[in-house]
Write an enzyme that holds these catalytic residues in place. Structure first.
Site, PDB file in Angstrom:
ATOM      1  CB  THR A   1       0.515 -12.036   6.537  1.00 35.97           C
ATOM      2  OG1 THR A   1      -0.553 -11.951   5.608  1.00 35.97           O
ATOM      3  CG2 THR A   1       1.759 -12.536   5.848  1.00 35.97           C
TER       4      THR A   1
ATOM      5  CG  ASN B   1      -0.345  -0.070   2.510  1.00 43.17           C
ATOM      6  OD1 ASN B   1       0.743  -0.633   2.659  1.00 43.17           O
ATOM      7  ND2 ASN B   1      -0.965   0.524   3.488  1.00 43.17           N
TER       8      ASN B   1
ATOM      9  N   GLY C   1       2.144  -5.718   7.444  1.00 49.35           N
ATOM     10  CA  GLY C   1       1.196  -6.378   6.542  1.00 49.35           C
ATOM     11  C   GLY C   1      -0.058  -6.761   7.301  1.00 49.35           C
TER      12      GLY C   1
ATOM     13  CD  GLU D   1       4.651  -1.026  13.152  1.00 43.11           C
ATOM     14  OE1 GLU D   1       3.493  -0.814  13.565  1.00 43.11           O
ATOM     15  OE2 GLU D   1       5.649  -0.481  13.639  1.00 43.11           O
TER      16      GLU D   1
ATOM     17  CB  CYS E   1      -2.321   0.161   8.443  1.00 47.90           C
ATOM     18  SG  CYS E   1      -0.946   1.299   8.654  1.00 47.90           S
TER      19      CYS E   1
ATOM     20  CD  GLU F   1       9.726  -1.114  13.227  1.00 48.83           C
ATOM     21  OE1 GLU F   1      10.333  -0.437  12.382  1.00 48.83           O
ATOM     22  OE2 GLU F   1       9.461  -2.322  13.056  1.00 48.83           O
TER      23      GLU F   1
HETATM   24  P1  NAD Z   1       0.102  -9.121   3.338  1.00 47.86           P
HETATM   25  O1  NAD Z   1       0.129  -9.524   4.769  1.00 47.86           O
HETATM   26  O2  NAD Z   1      -0.656  -9.930   2.367  1.00 47.86           O
HETATM   27  O3  NAD Z   1       1.603  -9.060   2.751  1.00 47.86           O
HETATM   28  C1  NAD Z   1       2.608  -8.283   3.332  1.00 47.86           C
HETATM   29  C2  NAD Z   1       3.954  -8.855   2.950  1.00 47.86           C
HETATM   30  O4  NAD Z   1       4.102 -10.145   3.559  1.00 47.86           O
HETATM   31  C3  NAD Z   1       4.156  -9.073   1.452  1.00 47.86           C
HETATM   32  O5  NAD Z   1       5.495  -8.756   1.122  1.00 47.86           O
HETATM   33  C4  NAD Z   1       3.905 -10.553   1.294  1.00 47.86           C
HETATM   34  O6  NAD Z   1       4.549 -11.128   0.188  1.00 47.86           O
HETATM   35  C5  NAD Z   1       4.497 -11.086   2.594  1.00 47.86           C
HETATM   36  N1  NAD Z   1       3.993 -12.392   3.014  1.00 47.86           N
HETATM   37  C6  NAD Z   1       2.804 -12.995   2.709  1.00 47.86           C
HETATM   38  N2  NAD Z   1       2.735 -14.203   3.301  1.00 47.86           N
HETATM   39  C7  NAD Z   1       3.885 -14.365   4.006  1.00 47.86           C
HETATM   40  C8  NAD Z   1       4.386 -15.403   4.827  1.00 47.86           C
HETATM   41  N3  NAD Z   1       3.697 -16.521   5.057  1.00 47.86           N
HETATM   42  N4  NAD Z   1       5.604 -15.230   5.405  1.00 47.86           N
HETATM   43  C9  NAD Z   1       6.314 -14.088   5.200  1.00 47.86           C
HETATM   44  N5  NAD Z   1       5.887 -13.094   4.415  1.00 47.86           N
HETATM   45  C10 NAD Z   1       4.688 -13.222   3.831  1.00 47.86           C
HETATM   46  O7  NAD Z   1      -0.353  -7.612   3.358  1.00 47.86           O
HETATM   47  P2  NAD Z   1      -0.716  -6.690   2.120  1.00 47.86           P
HETATM   48  O8  NAD Z   1      -2.008  -7.176   1.549  1.00 47.86           O
HETATM   49  O9  NAD Z   1       0.484  -6.567   1.250  1.00 47.86           O
HETATM   50  O10 NAD Z   1      -0.942  -5.271   2.854  1.00 47.86           O
HETATM   51  C11 NAD Z   1      -2.139  -4.885   3.422  1.00 47.86           C
HETATM   52  C12 NAD Z   1      -2.128  -5.137   4.918  1.00 47.86           C
HETATM   53  O11 NAD Z   1      -1.035  -4.502   5.533  1.00 47.86           O
HETATM   54  C13 NAD Z   1      -3.358  -4.549   5.597  1.00 47.86           C
HETATM   55  O12 NAD Z   1      -3.843  -5.456   6.554  1.00 47.86           O
HETATM   56  C14 NAD Z   1      -2.825  -3.312   6.289  1.00 47.86           C
HETATM   57  O13 NAD Z   1      -3.557  -2.882   7.405  1.00 47.86           O
HETATM   58  C15 NAD Z   1      -1.463  -3.777   6.668  1.00 47.86           C
HETATM   59  N6  NAD Z   1      -0.607  -2.624   6.926  1.00 47.86           N
HETATM   60  C16 NAD Z   1      -0.249  -2.331   8.219  1.00 47.86           C
HETATM   61  C17 NAD Z   1       0.531  -1.208   8.482  1.00 47.86           C
HETATM   62  C18 NAD Z   1       0.935  -0.841   9.885  1.00 47.86           C
HETATM   63  O14 NAD Z   1       1.875  -0.073  10.019  1.00 47.86           O
HETATM   64  N7  NAD Z   1       0.285  -1.333  10.915  1.00 47.86           N
HETATM   65  C19 NAD Z   1       0.945  -0.401   7.415  1.00 47.86           C
HETATM   66  C20 NAD Z   1       0.555  -0.734   6.120  1.00 47.86           C
HETATM   67  C21 NAD Z   1      -0.216  -1.850   5.883  1.00 47.86           C
END
Ligand code: NAD
Length: 520
Positions: free
Chosen positions: A268, A188, A264, A288, A322, A500
Site C-alpha cells: 500500500t 493494528n 500501513g 512507516e 510492525c 518520525e
Molecule cells: P494497509 O496498508 O492495508 O492499510 C493501511 C491504511 O491505508 C488503511 O487506512 C487503508 O484504508 C489505507 N489504504 C489502503 N489502500 C490505500 C491506497 N491505495 N491509498 C491510500 N490509502 C490506502 O495496512 P493494514 O493492513 O491496515 O495494517 C497492517 C500493515 O501496517 C502491516 O504491514 C504492518 O507492518 C504495517 N504497520 C507498520 C507500522 C510502522 O510503523 N512501520 C506500524 C503499524 C503497522
C-alpha cells in the site's frame, strides 16, 4: 518475492471487500446479524467541526472480529468527502497556525488528560474494533495515545531554533507549519498510531485530515470530540472514513494536502507514494511500512529474559505490530535448551475472550486476516515443521466463530521460505539457528524489510558490534518495545521512508525558514 507479497495483500483486500459485502456469510452469523443491523449506530465523518454523512450515502460494516457483531456503520467516504475535508482544513489552518505555541501546547496537554479520563471507554472501543485484549488496550494503546500528546506538548514548548552568526550577519531560523497534512493509518494500533502523527502535526500549527482504517474507525472519531473539548478550533482536525482506494488515495493525491504521513503495509505504501507524487506539486511524504524483524539470541544471553522477551516480541497484540519479532535466530548450541523453554512459554499463553483481563492473545483483526495467516500454516506444513499452535481454539457462545488462532512456532524452515521472507503479521514466529555472529547477521539482514531487530546477549561489546551491522532502523539490546518518543522511529529498505519522533517529526510537520539580517 515482490510478487508474492503484493499477491498476499491483494488477496486480503479482496477478501475484506467480500466480507464487507456479505457480512453474514463471511462471519457465519447471518440470522443474528440480520436482527441487529438496524440498531447499529452510524459513525459520522468530522468535517469543519460538523458530523457529516458520506456523499455516497453508503456505509461499511465495522465488525467485532471476536464475535462477528456489527459495532457500527462506517461512512464509505470518497473524493467528494475528501474535497470537503481538505477545504475545511485549509479554511481553519491559518488561524490555528497564528495561535500562540503556548495555546497549541495547552490543547495537546488537555487532550492527553481527556484521553486518560476516558481510558476505559477508549480501551473498550479499541478492543472491540481490533479484537485485542482489553488489558493491552488499557495498558499499551490508550496510555501511549495520551503520551503522544503530552510528549509533543512538552517537547515543542521546550525547543529553541538555532541562530548562525558570521561575518557581521545574523541568520535566524523561523519555523512554520506545512499547511494541511493527510494522515492514513492502519488497524493494528489505531489510536496509538494516529495520535503519533496528529499530536506533532497539530502542535506545529497544521490542520489535519485523517483517514483511519475502515476496520477500526471508532477511536479516531472519539478523538474528534476530545480535541474539541480540549479547545481545538473546528476544522483543524477532520476525519474521512472509508476504503483505501476510495477515500485514502484521493486524500493522498489531493493538491491541497502538503504532506502525507502513512502507516500501513509495504504494498500500500508504494501506491501511496505514487499517488502522492502524481499531482503537479510535490509534497512531503513519510512512510512507516511493514517489518519482518529478527531476534538474535546468542548462547551467552540471560535465558529467562530472552525467552520472555521473544514471547512478548512475537505475540503481543497477536503478533500484529510492525515491530513484532517474527523471526527468532538462535545460536545452534543454545537451541536444545532454548526451544523447549520457548515452546512451554508459548503454549502457556491464554488465547480467547478479549474482554477477559487474563487473556494474552485475543482475536486476529478479521476472519479474512486469519485466513491469510492460515495460508502460511499450510505452507509451513509443506516445507517446515509446526512445533505448536495454529489451531482454532474451541471457545463457547458468541466467541465460537471469532477470528482466533493459537500462537504458532515454526521450525526447520529455510531462509528463502516465504515464511521467513514475508510479513505474516499474526501470531506466528519462525525459529532458525546460526553458527556464529556473521551467519546471524547474514540471516537477520537477508530479507527485504528493515524495521527493527533485537539482540539477546550479556556481552555488551558484542551486542553493539552486532547492532552496528544490522540493516534496521532500530535495534533493541536485551529488551523490546522500549520507546523514548524523542528518538528516531522508522525503517530502512522496504520498511519505510523517513523518520518520525522528536526532532524528526518537527522536521516533517514544519518548514524551517531562514531569516537573514545585519548584526546590530
Ligand atoms: P494497509 O496498508 O492495508 O492499510 C493501511 C491504511 O491505508 C488503511 O487506512 C487503508 O484504508 C489505507 N489504504 C489502503 N489502500 C490505500 C491506497 N491505495 N491509498 C491510500 N490509502 C490506502 O495496512 P493494514 O493492513 O491496515 O495494517 C497492517 C500493515 O501496517 C502491516 O504491514 C504492518 O507492518 C504495517 N504497520 C507498520 C507500522 C510502522 O510503523 N512501520 C506500524 C503499524 C503497522
Amino acid at each position: 518475492m515482490e510478487g508474492s507479497v503484493s499477491e498476499g495483500f491483494g488477496w486480503l483486500q479482496r477478501d475484506r471487500e467480500v466480507a464487507q459485502r456479505d457480512l453474514g456469510r463471511a462471519y457465519g452469523f447471518a440470522k443474528r446479524e440480520a436482527a441487529k443491523v438496524s440498531d447499529v449506530p452510524r459513525l459520522s465523518q468530522r468535517i469543519g467541526g460538523k458530523e457529516v454523512a458520506p456523499a455516497s450515502g453508503t456505509y461499511l460494516d465495522n465488525v467485532n472480529p471476536a464475535n462477528g457483531n456489527v459495532l457500527c456503520k462506517v461512512p464509505r467516504g470518497d473524493t467528494r468527502d475528501v474535497d470537503a475535508a481538505v477545504e475545511a482544513a485549509t479554511a481553519a489552518q491559518i488561524a490555528w497556525a497564528n495561535t500562540p505555541l503556548t495555546e497549541r501546547c495547552r490543547v495537546l496537554r488537555r487532550t492527553a488528560e481527556l484521553i486518560e479520563r476516558d481510558l476505559d471507554r477508549l480501551a473498550r472501543l479499541e478492543s472491540e474494533d481490533t479484537g485485542k485484549p482489553i488489558r493491552l488496550a488499557r495498558t499499551l494503546d490508550i496510555p501511549r495515545a495520551a503520551r503522544n500528546f503530552r510528549f509533543y506538548a512538552d517537547f515543542l514548548a521546550a525547543r529553541t531554533e538555532p541562530t548562525f552568526r558570521r561575518d557581521g550577519w545574523k541568520h535566524l531560523t523561523a519555523r512554520g507549519p506545512v499547511g494541511v497534512v493527510g494522515l492514513v493509518t492502519p488497524w493494528n494500533l489505531p489510536l496509538y498510531l494516529l495520535t503519533w502523527k496528529v499530536a506533532p502535526a497539530l502542535g506545529l500549527g497544521n490542520a489535519v485530515v485523517a483517514k483511519p482504517s475502515e476496520l477500526t474507525p471508532r477511536t479516531a472519531d472519539a478523538l474528534a470530540d476530545l480535541l474539541a473539548e480540549a479547545g481545538l478550533p473546528a476544522g483543524v482536525y477532520n476525519t474521512v472514513h472509508g476504503l483505501g482506494p476510495e477515500a485514502g488515495e484521493p486524500l493522498v493525491r489531493h493538491p491541497g494536502v502538503r504532506a502525507v504521513s502513512f502507516t500501513g503495509g509495504t504494498a500500500t505504501g508504494a501506491k501511496v507514494a505514487q499517488a502522492a507524487s502524481s499531482g503537479p506539486s510535490p509534497k512531503k511524504l513519510s512512510l512507516e511500512l511493514g517489518g519482518k524483524n529478527a531476534a538474535l539470541v546468542f548462547a551467552d544471553c540471560d535465558l529467562d529474559a530472552a525467552v520472555a522477551g521473544v514471547v512478548r516480541g512475537g505475540f503481543t497484540n497477536g503478533g500484529q505490530i510492525c515491530l513484532c519479532t517474527s523471526r527468532v535466530l538462535v545460536e545452534k548450541s543454545l537451541l536444545p535448551t532454548f526451544l523447549p523453554r520457548l515452546e512451554a512459554a508459548v503454549r502457556a499463553l491464554k488465547v480467547g475472550d478479549p474482554g477477559d483481563e487474563a487473556t494474552d492473545v485475543g482475536a486476529l483483526n478479521s476472519l479474512a486476516h486469519r485466513g491469510k495467516v492460515e495460508g502460511y500454516l499450510e505452507l509451513a506444513r509443506k516445507e517446515a515443521n509446526i512445533l505448536c499452535g495454529g489451531e482454532r481454539p474451541s471457545l463457547s457462545g458468541e466467541l465460537a466463530d471469532g477470528a482466533f488462532l493459537t500462537p504458532v512456532i515454526v521450525t526447520d524452515v529455510k531462509q528463502q521460505s516465504r515464511l521467513v521472507q514475508e510479513e505474516v503479521f499474526g501470531p506466528l514466529i519462525t525459529v532458525q539457528t546460526f553458527a556464529d555472529e556473521d551467519e546471524a547477521i547474514r540471516l537477520a539482514n537477508g530479507v527485504r524489510y528493515g524495521l527493527t531487530s533485537t539482540v539477546w546477549t550479556k556481552d555488551a561489546t558484542k551486542a553493539q558490534r552486532v547492532a552496528a551491522r544490522l540493516d534496521t532502523g532500530m535495534v533493541w539490546i536485551n529488551c523490546w518495545l522500549v520507546r523514548d518518543l524523542a528518538t528516531a522511529f522508522g525503517g530502512v529498505k522496504d520498511s519505510g521512508v523517513g523518520r518520525e519522533g522528536g526532532e524528526w517529526s518537527v522536521d516533517f510537520y514544519s518548514e524551517a525558514k531562514t531569516v537573514t539580517m545585519k548584526e546590530d
